[in-house]
Design a protein around this motif. Structure first.
Motif, PDB file in Angstrom:
ATOM      1  N   PRO A  88       0.962  -1.306  -0.011  1.00 30.63           N
ATOM      2  CA  PRO A  88       0.066   0.021  -0.135  1.00 30.63           C
ATOM      3  C   PRO A  88       0.759   1.231  -0.067  1.00 30.63           C
ATOM      4  O   PRO A  88       1.950   1.176   0.551  1.00 30.63           O
ATOM      5  CB  PRO A  88      -0.852  -0.153   1.273  1.00 30.63           C
ATOM      6  N   LEU A  89       0.518   2.428  -0.916  1.00 28.00           N
ATOM      7  CA  LEU A  89       1.275   3.491  -0.781  1.00 28.00           C
ATOM      8  C   LEU A  89       1.540   4.029   0.485  1.00 28.00           C
ATOM      9  O   LEU A  89       2.673   4.410   0.892  1.00 28.00           O
ATOM     10  CB  LEU A  89       0.518   4.570  -1.562  1.00 28.00           C
ATOM     11  N   CYS A  90       0.758   4.012   1.442  1.00 25.57           N
ATOM     12  CA  CYS A  90       1.013   4.713   2.890  1.00 25.57           C
ATOM     13  C   CYS A  90       2.190   3.938   3.368  1.00 25.57           C
ATOM     14  O   CYS A  90       2.979   4.483   4.201  1.00 25.57           O
ATOM     15  CB  CYS A  90      -0.360   4.637   3.746  1.00 25.57           C
ATOM     16  N   ARG A  91       2.406   2.676   3.498  1.00 23.56           N
ATOM     17  CA  ARG A  91       3.181   2.011   4.158  1.00 23.56           C
ATOM     18  C   ARG A  91       4.629   1.942   3.363  1.00 23.56           C
ATOM     19  O   ARG A  91       5.665   1.867   3.879  1.00 23.56           O
ATOM     20  CB  ARG A  91       2.921   0.410   4.229  1.00 23.56           C
ATOM     21  N   LEU A  92       4.637   2.325   1.978  1.00 17.69           N
ATOM     22  CA  LEU A  92       5.730   2.814   1.378  1.00 17.69           C
ATOM     23  C   LEU A  92       6.246   4.229   1.919  1.00 17.69           C
ATOM     24  O   LEU A  92       7.646   4.354   1.957  1.00 17.69           O
ATOM     25  CB  LEU A  92       5.628   2.688  -0.282  1.00 17.69           C
ATOM     26  N   LEU A  93       5.473   4.970   2.244  1.00 17.39           N
ATOM     27  CA  LEU A  93       5.799   6.194   2.875  1.00 17.39           C
ATOM     28  C   LEU A  93       6.200   6.218   4.423  1.00 17.39           C
ATOM     29  O   LEU A  93       7.039   6.979   4.810  1.00 17.39           O
ATOM     30  CB  LEU A  93       4.518   7.312   2.719  1.00 17.39           C
ATOM     31  N   SER A  94       5.607   5.306   4.775  1.00 16.83           N
ATOM     32  CA  SER A  94       5.914   5.085   6.585  1.00 16.83           C
ATOM     33  C   SER A  94       5.188   3.750   7.000  1.00 16.83           C
ATOM     34  O   SER A  94       4.318   3.608   6.728  1.00 16.83           O
ATOM     35  CB  SER A  94       5.193   6.454   7.265  1.00 16.83           C
ATOM     36  N   GLN A  95       6.455   3.177   7.763  1.00 19.88           N
ATOM     37  CA  GLN A  95       5.941   1.907   8.275  1.00 19.88           C
ATOM     38  C   GLN A  95       5.144   2.180   9.370  1.00 19.88           C
ATOM     39  O   GLN A  95       4.530   1.271   9.959  1.00 19.88           O
ATOM     40  CB  GLN A  95       7.201   1.432   8.472  1.00 19.88           C
ATOM     41  N   LYS A  96       4.849   3.375  10.044  1.00 25.79           N
ATOM     42  CA  LYS A  96       4.015   3.488  10.995  1.00 25.79           C
ATOM     43  C   LYS A  96       2.522   4.282  10.461  1.00 25.79           C
ATOM     44  O   LYS A  96       1.850   4.883  11.215  1.00 25.79           O
ATOM     45  CB  LYS A  96       4.815   4.640  12.003  1.00 25.79           C
TER      46      LYS A  96
END
Length: 384
Positions: free
Chosen positions: A126-134
């Motif tokens: 998912p894009l959000c987890r590519l941007l931040s693991q949190k």
């Protein structure tokens, strides 16, 4: 490495039954420009470019996206950020030559979103987890686009659907604005978050007046009360004497965000991911805002890709901000989101599928296309 083989764009206009009113004009249809980036492996990513104004803006930006995209074809890049910076740098003289700083920035934003989507899909993340693991799995939202015509009815309907935060458009005259503020607060109840958006329509005296009279209604923020280019001293005076926190950012770009954060008048920062910056630029703003104790609340008033890209950025940035959620009927949003973002108790889930979390079926948009670089869609439209 990222190596792009093709950039396509699609100008789409969705008719609407009821015009949408803001302080500077009226929307009579819902335009949307979708951008599809394909790499040499055949992988795809989808982006969206801001195209609300002027009325002819969608077709112009779609053609511009294909033109600017040609500069990327066949070149190798290490990251999406590298591509964003490359396009921004390579179009600086073009912007000087044409004066089209807005359309160029908006097209770069759409291409950037598409490349991030492509990259995340290939990594199966998912894009959000590519941007931040949190990254958050759920974010709060607010219902937007509440018009000046019986806004209490619209707000009450959204509350019944699960919304717990609401934004009312003002700038339609002092008496009507105050009447509507009181009516909406009564409709949503005392516990709901309540925001106001003036769309740059007020003078300093008018803004101070509306703040004094509206403050009793517990306003979370007043958005763009003054023109973005109003004198710094006017903004300073407004912030100094306002009992309501100020919000803005949809009409800022690049280094302007650093300047405004240094000045300190705004509490809520609202870059529009399709208007400037895409994922790359807006994440830079969002991270700095959160680091400085400010609140990142992405501005959104477009189609489904705009919603999803903004959602992923907010989930990755953190900081307690809300996602703006347009609640007017719009096939350009609904045919992409479908049932991805059900509102419950004031929030929505973040899709956990790769990339933005959706796929675009161009055949859904065939009846609405006004220009396309891909002949397949044009053929579908004629057949329909």
């Amino acid at each position: 490495m990222i190596k792009i083989a093709r950039v396509d764009a699609f100008a789409i206009r969705v008719p609407i039954l009821e015009p949408i009113k803001v302080a500077f004009g009226t929307f009579r249809d819902r335009p949307m420009v979708l951008i599809r980036v394909t790499d040499v492996d055949g992988a795809e990513g989808w982006g969206e470019t801001w195209s609300n104004w002027p009325a002819v803006g969608a077709e112009h930006r779609a053609r511009l996206a294909v033109d600017l995209g040609q500069a990327l074809i066949g070149k190798e890049f290490g990251t999406a950020e590298e591509i964003f910076d490359h396009l921004t740098r390579e179009t600086e003289v073009l912007v000087l030559q044409t004066g089209e700083v807005g359309p160029v920035a908006q097209v770069i934003a759409g291409i950037d979103i598409a490349i991030w989507d492509l990259h995340a899909r290939k990594l199966d993340e998912p894009l959000c987890r590519l941007l931040s693991q949190k990254a958050a799995s759920h974010v709060p939202v607010y219902a937007t686009g509440i018009n000046p015509d019986r806004p209490e009815d619209f707000a009450a309907a959204r509350k019944a659907e699960g919304h717990r935060a609401f934004k009312l458009k003002i700038g339609f005259g002092r008496d009507l604005d105050l009447q509507n503020i009181a009516a909406v607060r009564d409709a949503i109840g005392p516990e709901a978050h309540f925001m106001l958006d003036a769309n740059q329509s007020l003078t300093l005296p008018a803004a101070l007046d509306i703040i004094e009279l509206a403050a009793k209604h517990d306003i979370t923020w007043l958005e763009e009360p003054l023109r973005v280019d109003a004198a710094n001293n006017d903004w300073w005076l407004l912030a100094e004497f306002s009992s309501i926190p100020l919000a803005g950012g949809e009409n800022l770009r690049g280094g302007q965000f650093d300047e405004w954060m240094a000045r300190g008048e705004l509490k809520f920062y609202q870059p529009d991911i399709t208007k400037w910056g895409g994922v790359t630029g807006c994440m830079r703003v969002a991270r700095k805002a959160v680091q400085e104790g400010l609140v990142y609340c992405p501005h959104v008033f477009g189609g489904g890709i705009a919603n999803l890209a903004s959602l992923h950025a907010l989930a990755a940035a953190g900081g307690g901000g809300w996602l703006e959620l347009d609640c007017h009927p719009n096939a350009g949003r609904e045919l992409i989101l479908r049932d991805l973002l059900p509102v419950s108790d004031g929030g929505v889930p973040v899709p956990d599928a790769p990339g933005l979390g959706t796929s675009v079926d161009l055949s859904d948009f065939a009846p609405f296309v006004t220009w396309a670089s891909d002949n397949t869609l044009a053929t579908q439209r004629k057949a329909g």
